[in-house]
Design a protein around this motif. Sequence first.
Motif, short mmCIF file in Angstrom:
data_model
loop_
_atom_site.label_atom_id
_atom_site.label_comp_id
_atom_site.label_asym_id
_atom_site.label_seq_id
_atom_site.Cartn_x
_atom_site.Cartn_y
_atom_site.Cartn_z
N ASP A 60 0.46 -1.26 -0.05
CA ASP A 60 0.14 0.06 -0.17
C ASP A 60 0.95 1.70 0.30
N ASP A 61 2.06 1.21 0.44
CA ASP A 61 2.86 2.64 0.21
C ASP A 61 3.05 2.89 -1.19
N PHE A 62 2.54 2.17 -2.67
CA PHE A 62 2.65 2.10 -3.99
C PHE A 62 1.75 3.77 -3.56
N ARG A 63 0.77 3.82 -3.21
CA ARG A 63 -0.41 4.49 -3.18
C ARG A 63 -0.10 5.22 -1.95
N THR A 64 0.13 5.49 -0.59
CA THR A 64 -0.08 5.97 -0.27
C THR A 64 1.23 7.66 -0.67
N GLU A 65 2.89 6.67 -0.73
CA GLU A 65 4.00 7.45 -1.18
C GLU A 65 3.62 7.80 -2.53
N SER A 66 3.46 8.00 -3.27
CA SER A 66 2.74 8.28 -4.13
C SER A 66 2.15 9.51 -4.32
N ARG A 67 1.18 9.65 -3.78
CA ARG A 67 0.49 10.51 -3.72
C ARG A 67 0.67 11.86 -2.90
N SER A 68 2.10 11.11 -1.46
CA SER A 68 2.69 11.80 -0.41
C SER A 68 3.72 13.06 -1.87
N ARG A 100 3.92 20.26 7.84
CA ARG A 100 2.41 19.91 9.46
C ARG A 100 2.86 18.18 8.64
N ALA A 101 3.54 17.09 9.25
CA ALA A 101 3.08 15.94 9.13
C ALA A 101 2.26 15.32 8.47
N ALA A 102 0.95 15.62 8.94
CA ALA A 102 -1.03 15.29 9.30
C ALA A 102 -1.23 15.96 7.00
N THR A 103 -0.35 16.95 7.25
CA THR A 103 -1.01 17.51 5.38
C THR A 103 -0.26 16.70 4.65
N LEU A 104 1.08 15.53 4.66
CA LEU A 104 1.19 15.15 3.41
C LEU A 104 1.48 13.73 2.24
N GLU A 105 0.36 13.32 3.47
CA GLU A 105 -1.16 12.08 2.90
C GLU A 105 -0.16 10.67 3.00
N SER A 157 2.87 24.41 -6.24
CA SER A 157 1.76 24.74 -6.59
C SER A 157 1.20 24.09 -7.61
N LEU A 158 1.41 23.14 -8.23
CA LEU A 158 1.32 22.19 -9.24
C LEU A 158 2.40 21.08 -10.16
N THR A 159 1.03 20.05 -10.00
CA THR A 159 2.33 18.77 -10.05
C THR A 159 1.53 18.01 -11.18
N VAL A 160 2.28 18.68 -12.70
CA VAL A 160 1.90 16.90 -13.74
C VAL A 160 2.72 16.11 -13.86
N ALA A 161 2.10 15.08 -14.26
CA ALA A 161 2.45 13.80 -14.29
C ALA A 161 2.08 12.55 -16.02
N GLY A 162 2.41 13.33 -16.73
CA GLY A 162 1.78 12.08 -17.97
C GLY A 162 0.79 12.66 -18.87
N GLY A 163 1.30 14.24 -18.18
CA GLY A 163 0.39 15.43 -19.00
C GLY A 163 -1.35 15.23 -18.22
N HIS A 164 -1.35 14.49 -16.89
CA HIS A 164 -2.52 14.76 -15.93
C HIS A 164 -1.96 15.16 -14.35
N ASN A 212 -2.56 23.40 -6.17
CA ASN A 212 -2.42 24.41 -4.93
C ASN A 212 -2.36 23.79 -3.27
N ALA A 213 -1.43 22.51 -3.00
CA ALA A 213 -1.66 22.21 -2.27
C ALA A 213 -2.74 20.62 -2.16
N VAL A 214 -3.00 20.37 -3.21
CA VAL A 214 -4.24 19.73 -2.86
C VAL A 214 -4.61 18.26 -4.20
N LEU A 215 -4.49 17.16 -3.49
CA LEU A 215 -4.52 16.53 -4.53
C LEU A 215 -6.08 16.54 -5.36
#
Length: 452
Positions: free
Chosen positions: A67-75, A395-400, A418-425, A430-433
């Motif tokens: 499950d680290d693949f899910r949580t840590e990639s989002r972080s 704040r660790a609580a905000t880092l997913e 402020s913006l992360t784009v991966a493969g065009g997505h 603004n700090a929100v997934l």
Amino acid sequence: MLKDGLIVWPGLGTGRGSVAIRDGKIAAILAPGEDIPAHRIIPCHGAWIMPGLIDPHTHFGFGAGDDDFRTESRSAALGGVTSYLSFHRSADLAESTPRWIAAGERLSCLDFGCHFGLTSLRHVAQLPEVMERFGVNSAKLYLMYKGASGAAKGFTEIDDGLLFAAMRRLALLPGSVLGVHCENVEIIPGLRGPLRESGRDDLAAWDEQSPDFLEAENVFRVGYFSEKTRCRVNIVHLSAGEGLDIVRMLRGRRHPAPIEVETCAHYLSLSTDSPAGLLGKVNPPLRGPRDIDALWAGIAQGQILTVGSDHVPRKQATKGPDIWQASAGFPGIATLLPVLITEGWHRRGIPPERLAAVTSANVAALYHIPGKGYMRVGDDADLVVVDPDNERVVRAATLESHSDYSPYEGMTLRGWPSLTVAGGHVLMENAVLTDEAETRRGRYLRRSPDAG
């Protein structure tokens, strides 16, 4: 389209312009005033447009398993990282790697690849097969697990013989690189005992039980063997200036060793007097301010090739009850970029193109990752937009992350994306997934000697 930003060309410079994206690729780099039709235009208002970071040093699986693949990639996406390499270690690499890849493809929102962990002669024998089969050009050997230290973890074959055998094998595989964790673990017990018996329980004691010269001694050994075998080596997570001095010496010999250097964000920012205390326990240890400055000088001079996070997503509950029993390592993938901008750009004037090189283009070149790191037309649209003055308290609580703490907790960092784009997505805005961070599935990165 990412419009009107300061485009950061890794290792080259910067220039105003816009980046157009089509079908997950960079379609055009536009000069100021140029325009093309676009479905969506995202104004950048002069913020940096950089290649998305490629974190070359992560340990996914050390927290919640797959499950680290899910949580840590989002972080990672929150921090502007758009792809990563993680260490995969098992008794049988040929048998276990397909399952590891499948877990990443099922759960990761970012593209990912692996380094093979070598702990036995069986692994060395498998290297030609598994590297070709799975498109991997890198492996890692852990000198800190020699002798009793390794036996405690079930590793009984790690010694100089395994190191030399791995080098001889990899020297025959074009484009390969051997990462090595350098610490002379055989001397550590003699230093650790008196410190522990005296009642020391501080972060500085962890440095004193494995001082910088134990790392430097191992750097020389690895580099010297590299010179003799012609195996390209990478000193991973270099922590101290003395080790970098050894690298310079090895590079200056008559037949220079093919040796590269990686360091990590925490060695560029945290020292033994960090308020993180035992949360800052890591191997090799955090050092002093002079080492931080020496490593930054190595980056400025191009002597350090790459920078990673050494991200380990364990819970805070594992960091105790004292410095001697606490787990080593900590999370850091989401703070990698703001740490480098805070310490590099703001405090030391390291130009953004140098920061982009050590976190993207150099990583792609060393590990032969095609279509990433350079921000060229036709490359994957992996991009991060960052205002270098964007200031935020950690704040660790905000880092997913699966992990519930950060060694930077409460610190103010400048340079949050402020913006992360991966493969065009667009995965973060603004700090929100975004919803795409939940639905996108990353691809496994196959590498080969002629990729790049």
